[in-house]
Structures are given as C-alpha cells and as structure tokens.
Design a protein around this motif. Structure first.
Motif, mmCIF file in Angstrom:
data_model
loop_
_atom_site.group_PDB
_atom_site.id
_atom_site.type_symbol
_atom_site.label_atom_id
_atom_site.label_comp_id
_atom_site.label_asym_id
_atom_site.label_seq_id
_atom_site.Cartn_x
_atom_site.Cartn_y
_atom_site.Cartn_z
ATOM 1 N N ALA A 62 57.015 30.466 -18.781
ATOM 2 C CA ALA A 62 57.289 29.182 -19.443
ATOM 3 C C ALA A 62 58.636 28.648 -18.982
ATOM 4 O O ALA A 62 58.811 27.438 -18.781
ATOM 5 N N ARG A 63 59.594 29.543 -18.799
ATOM 6 C CA ARG A 63 60.914 29.124 -18.328
ATOM 7 C C ARG A 63 60.813 28.544 -16.913
ATOM 8 O O ARG A 63 61.453 27.530 -16.602
ATOM 9 N N MET A 64 60.027 29.168 -16.048
ATOM 10 C CA MET A 64 59.857 28.645 -14.695
ATOM 11 C C MET A 64 59.296 27.228 -14.722
ATOM 12 O O MET A 64 59.730 26.354 -13.972
ATOM 13 N N ALA A 65 58.318 26.993 -15.605
ATOM 14 C CA ALA A 65 57.730 25.656 -15.694
ATOM 15 C C ALA A 65 58.775 24.639 -16.142
ATOM 16 O O ALA A 65 58.849 23.521 -15.618
ATOM 17 N N ARG A 66 59.607 25.020 -17.118
ATOM 18 C CA ARG A 66 60.644 24.101 -17.582
ATOM 19 C C ARG A 66 61.662 23.824 -16.483
ATOM 20 O O ARG A 66 62.168 22.708 -16.346
ATOM 21 N N GLN A 67 61.984 24.848 -15.698
ATOM 22 C CA GLN A 67 62.938 24.654 -14.605
ATOM 23 C C GLN A 67 62.415 23.645 -13.596
ATOM 24 O O GLN A 67 63.175 22.815 -13.079
ATOM 25 N N LYS A 68 61.126 23.705 -13.289
ATOM 26 C CA LYS A 68 60.559 22.728 -12.353
ATOM 27 C C LYS A 68 60.656 21.322 -12.921
ATOM 28 O O LYS A 68 60.968 20.367 -12.209
ATOM 29 N N CYS A 69 60.378 21.186 -14.224
ATOM 30 C CA CYS A 69 60.477 19.865 -14.851
ATOM 31 C C CYS A 69 61.917 19.366 -14.834
ATOM 32 O O CYS A 69 62.171 18.174 -14.630
ATOM 33 N N LEU A 70 62.852 20.265 -15.039
ATOM 34 C CA LEU A 70 64.263 19.885 -15.024
ATOM 35 C C LEU A 70 64.677 19.415 -13.633
ATOM 36 O O LEU A 70 65.344 18.382 -13.480
ATOM 37 N N LEU A 71 64.279 20.159 -12.608
ATOM 38 C CA LEU A 71 64.592 19.754 -11.235
ATOM 39 C C LEU A 71 63.961 18.397 -10.920
ATOM 40 O O LEU A 71 64.590 17.539 -10.289
ATOM 41 N N ASN A 72 62.724 18.210 -11.363
ATOM 42 C CA ASN A 72 62.043 16.942 -11.111
ATOM 43 C C ASN A 72 62.780 15.786 -11.788
ATOM 44 O O ASN A 72 62.977 14.716 -11.201
ATOM 45 N N ALA A 73 63.221 15.997 -13.034
ATOM 46 C CA ALA A 73 63.929 14.939 -13.772
ATOM 47 C C ALA A 73 65.252 14.599 -13.105
ATOM 48 O O ALA A 73 65.622 13.427 -12.970
ATOM 49 N N VAL A 74 65.992 15.622 -12.677
ATOM 50 C CA VAL A 74 67.279 15.373 -12.015
ATOM 51 C C VAL A 74 67.063 14.599 -10.720
ATOM 52 O O VAL A 74 67.779 13.637 -10.421
ATOM 53 N N ALA A 75 66.059 15.008 -9.942
ATOM 54 C CA ALA A 75 65.796 14.331 -8.671
ATOM 55 C C ALA A 75 65.417 12.866 -8.893
ATOM 56 O O ALA A 75 65.850 11.984 -8.140
ATOM 57 N N ARG A 76 64.631 12.600 -9.934
ATOM 58 C CA ARG A 76 64.193 11.226 -10.192
ATOM 59 C C ARG A 76 65.332 10.342 -10.695
ATOM 60 O O ARG A 76 65.358 9.138 -10.458
ATOM 61 N N GLN A 77 66.267 10.933 -11.425
ATOM 62 C CA GLN A 77 67.301 10.143 -12.092
ATOM 63 C C GLN A 77 68.618 10.079 -11.333
ATOM 64 O O GLN A 77 69.533 9.365 -11.748
ATOM 65 N N ALA A 78 68.722 10.802 -10.234
ATOM 66 C CA ALA A 78 69.985 10.818 -9.474
ATOM 67 C C ALA A 78 70.043 9.624 -8.521
ATOM 68 O O ALA A 78 70.072 9.781 -7.311
ATOM 69 N N ASP A 79 70.074 8.399 -9.086
ATOM 70 C CA ASP A 79 70.147 7.201 -8.259
ATOM 71 C C ASP A 79 71.593 6.959 -7.826
ATOM 72 O O ASP A 79 72.530 7.492 -8.426
ATOM 73 N N PRO A 80 71.822 6.159 -6.776
ATOM 74 C CA PRO A 80 73.180 5.960 -6.260
ATOM 75 C C PRO A 80 74.172 5.469 -7.301
ATOM 76 O O PRO A 80 75.317 5.913 -7.341
ATOM 77 N N ALA A 81 73.752 4.530 -8.176
ATOM 78 C CA ALA A 81 74.689 4.001 -9.180
ATOM 79 C C ALA A 81 75.146 5.104 -10.118
ATOM 80 O O ALA A 81 76.332 5.203 -10.464
ATOM 81 N N THR A 82 74.215 5.968 -10.525
ATOM 82 C CA THR A 82 74.572 7.080 -11.409
ATOM 83 C C THR A 82 75.525 8.032 -10.713
ATOM 84 O O THR A 82 76.498 8.506 -11.303
ATOM 85 N N LEU A 83 75.272 8.307 -9.447
ATOM 86 C CA LEU A 83 76.118 9.247 -8.714
ATOM 87 C C LEU A 83 77.526 8.695 -8.526
ATOM 88 O O LEU A 83 78.503 9.436 -8.629
ATOM 89 N N ILE A 84 77.648 7.403 -8.268
ATOM 90 C CA ILE A 84 78.973 6.817 -8.052
ATOM 91 C C ILE A 84 79.792 6.857 -9.341
ATOM 92 O O ILE A 84 80.989 7.138 -9.318
ATOM 93 N N ARG A 85 79.134 6.599 -10.492
ATOM 94 C CA ARG A 85 79.866 6.598 -11.757
ATOM 95 C C ARG A 85 80.517 7.952 -12.032
ATOM 96 O O ARG A 85 81.614 8.025 -12.559
#
Length: 458
Positions: A337-360
């Motif tokens: 179950a932890r492995m599944a959550r880790q994949k979801c976490l990685l997916n969320a970070v990858a989707r939300q790491a847009d340039p504007a967020t990174l610059i801030r």
C-alpha cells in the motif's frame, strides 16, 4: 556641467528622469542630444522586441536553455550588465536635466529619488542574475559533467525508451547507511513521452546478482551481510558501498548506484541507463519549496513517529512532512500500500511542478536539491530530458507493481517478472501506436497488471 538641462525646474527634471527610466533617451532628446537619444530609443525597442519574441508562443525552449551552463553564465552576465547600464542611464538622465540652482533640500530629494529609481530597475535584474547563477551551481553540483560523446544529433543514441531508476533513500536512527526503500524504474518512450513505472518492493529476497564479483559471492542470489541482515533488495546499495571488492575500480559513492542499477536491470530484463536518488528528508524539503503538493488521500494515514495524528481522507494540499508520512507510513497498512501511495505522490509532484511554482520557491528548491538529490544523468542530456519531461506531462503514465499476488516477495519468480515486463511494454507499444491511453478509463488493471496513475490516484 549639466549643459542645457539646467533650464528645467525640479518637477520637470524629476519627470524627465522618471520618463527616461521608462523610455530610454528621453532626457537626451530633451537636451538636444539627438544622436544619443535615438540610439538609446533604438536599443530599448530592440530589447523589447527580443523580449516579446522570447515570451511569445511556446516557452518550453526557455527551460531547455535554462539547464545549459554556458547559457546560464551568459544570462547572468547579460542581466547584471543590463541592470547596471539601466541604473547608469537613470543617473545620467538626472545629471542632464537637473536644475542648476537646486537648494540643499532639492539636491537631497533628487539624490534619494534617483537612487531609489536606480535600485528599482537593478533589483529584478540582480534577482534574475542570481537565479541563473544558482541554477548553474545546482547543475554543476548535482549532474554528471561528462563531456559530449558526439551524439549531438540524437542525445538518446537511437534508444526508443530511456530507463531511469528512481530511488527514495531513507536513513533511520539506529540503522547505519542508506536503504533504498523506494525503487521504481521509469521507462519512457523518447518520442511520445508515454511512461511505464515498474515498482520493485524493498523486501524482494534472493535477488539474482549481475555477473562478476557480486555473483561470485552470491551465486544463488543476494543474502545480505551475515545473519543480522535479512538480505533483501533495499540492502544492495549499502552493501556495495561497504564492500568495494564486489564493485572494483569504482569510487565510494558510486558503488551503490552501479551495483543496484545492474541488479535491477537483471530483475526486469531492461537496461537501466541512469539513476536518480532523493533522500526522503530532502524530498520533504523539495515539496515545501513548491508550496506543498495537492493529493487525494483515500484513507486516513497515521501521522508521525509516535502516531500523533492522522492525515484525513480527502483531496488536500500536504506539506513536505505530511507528504513524507503519506509516502512512508506502514501503520494499518503494508509495504505494498505504501508503494502505491509513493507512486501517486511522485505523479502529483510531477504534474504540479510547473515553471511558475518552481520559480517562486527557487532558492529553497536549489538548496534542497543540492543536499537531497544524487544522479548520474549527464549535464549534456539535460536539454533533451527537459523536452522529454514536457512530453511525459502530457502523456499517459502506467504503473505496475511487482507485489503479491503477482509476485511472492519471499520466493520471487524472476522469470515471471521479466515476462510481465515484456508483455506490458508490448501492450504499451500497441496502445501508443493506436493513440490510446490504457487504464485511463478507470483503475482496473490491464492483463499484465498495469494501471493508469491518473486513474488510480484520483
């Protein structure tokens, strides 16, 4: 001498100086310095046109330039020069148009206003130069600096899929060394960006070792460092660091990645081209620098080492610490179950790491990256990797976990793992050719067990 500018009053002089900060050469034209004024106007128009061309349309290529050390050095220099030159122009404009008979108050007022105006234009240029300088430092410290190998026309050297081993490393109190508790191979189609994540549980036993000294020592699979260790997959990295003789001619710090890459390659039947490892504490810092990560929590997650509370179920924004517990907690659940959550976490970070967020959060991201990230991805591949990351964000990501009931971790069928990998990639090739998104209609597994991360994590 301020020349003919001395005929202006204080208010007019201030207005012309301010105007010159916005429209270069205005004070020069007002004082009949036509050649200089027109030259400055033309220079500003040219820079404005360049800025418009740079920011118009798709700006993905800016990210490509932003990971090249040479461009970053040039950008640092150019921004500093622009800022200082602009400030100098403001001071010069005031000198040309200031009244000749200023009172002490007028001189002080003019000096304060002109200094503030100069600082106002220097500050953003200096900040941009600092971002470029810090970016160059991060690239130099994190990424391998191997020279180009002549494959400039095709950075992937004809490879259809690039395979990257993603590691989450954890060092717990009372447990020396690093244990790679999260191990995922991301296999990415270099043309389409379609990605499959193969997750390996940390407790796989009797892992077959690659040919050479490692297999000579463990001919029947990895059994660890004596009776005090269980001999599971997450120990391979540290074992290699502690026993240099099984990874000869490899310096400390590189022995673990080298052996683990070859070991995972043998398990999956795939070449592992590169690895990227994030220390789990550093991962929390990276998420905080992004301003948190928004994720769907399916069931309440126990929070804290002493079970001080819960992360409630629902879609919410998690801090770095909460996200870390979301990914690592095994209370009331298990490794899988932890492995599944880790994949979801990685997916969320990858989707939300847009340039504007990174610059801030750039400064904090840079500091965290230097402390927390290790990789053998060479600097020369960063432009191509940035372009590939853009395609990954727009494509389908499928995840397959080698956990029970598919795989018994105590008695793994390694031939079955390799067959499943081949079948999954064959299915992915057919889906890619048809333009479909397998798994996107819901979390039901494909015949090989792969599911869409977007579907299963929402």
């Amino acid at each position: 001498m301020a020349g003919s500018g001395r005929r202006f009053g204080l208010a007019a002089g201030m207005a012309l100086t301010l105007g010159s900060a916005l429209v270069w050469g205005l004070a020069h034209l007002a004082t009949r310095r036509r050649a200089a004024g027109l030259t400055l106007l033309a220079a500003e128009a040219l820079l404005g046109l360049l800025a418009l061309l740079v920011t118009a349309g798709d700006r993905g290529w800016l990210l490509v330039l932003a990971v090249q050390s040479g461009w970053l050095t040039g950008l640092t220099t150019a921004l500093l020069a622009l800022g200082l030159g602009w400030a100098g122009l403001i001071v010069r404009s005031w000198y040309l148009v200031r009244p000749a008979d200023l009172s002490r108050f007028g001189r002080a007022f003019g000096t304060v206003v002109v200094t503030a105006l100069a600082l106002l234009v220097v500050a953003p240029m200096a900040y941009g130069a600092r971002l470029a300088y810090v970016s160059r430092g991060v690239i130099a410290s994190v990424f391998d600096q191997s020279p180009p190998d002549g494959a400039a026309d095709d950075p992937w050297e004809g490879t259809k899929r690039v395979n990257i081993l993603l590691l989450g490393a954890d060092a717990a109190p009372g447990r020396p060394g690093v244990r790679t508790d999260s191990m995922t191979v991301a296999t990415i189609h270099v043309r389409t960006g379609r990605t499959v994540l193969f997750g390996l549980p940390r407790n796989l036993m009797r892992v077959p070792m690659p040919a050479g000294p490692a297999r000579d020592r463990f001919p029947y699979g990895f059994t660890g460092d004596g009776p005090q260790t269980p001999g599971i997959l997450n120990e391979v990295f540290q074992y290699a660091e502690d026993h240099p003789e099984i990874v000869p001619h490899t310096p400390a710090g590189l022995r673990g990645p080298s052996l683990l890459k070859r070991t995972v390659s043998g398990i999956l039947g795939l070449p592992v081209h590169y690895y990227a490892m994030v220390d789990m504490k550093g991962f929390a810092e990276l998420i905080d620098a992004m301003g948190g990560v928004r994720i769907t929590v399916k069931e309440p997650i126990v929070y804290g080492r002493d079970s001080e509370g819960y992360i409630p179920a629902g879609t919410r924004r998690l801090s770095g610490e909460a996200a870390l517990w979301f990914g690592r907690s095994r209370t009331d659940s298990d490794d899988y179950a932890r492995m599944a959550r880790q994949k979801c976490l990685l997916n969320a970070v990858a989707r939300q790491a847009d340039p504007a967020t990174l610059i801030r959060g750039f400064d904090r991201l840079a500091r965290a990256a230097r402390r927390a990230v290790a990789t053998d991805i060479p600097q020369r591949l960063l432009p191509a990797l940035i372009e590939l990351a853009g395609r990954v964000r727009e494509s389908n990501i499928t995840s397959l976990q080698f956990v029970p009931p598919l795989i018994d971790t105590a008695y793994p069928d390694y031939d079955l793992i390799k067959r499943t990998v081949r079948q999954t990639l064959a299915t992915e090739r057919r889906a890619g050719a048809a333009g479909a998104h397998p798994g996107s209609g819901g979390p039901s597994p494909s015949p090989t067990g792969g599911v869409s991360l977007d579907a299963v994590c929402e």
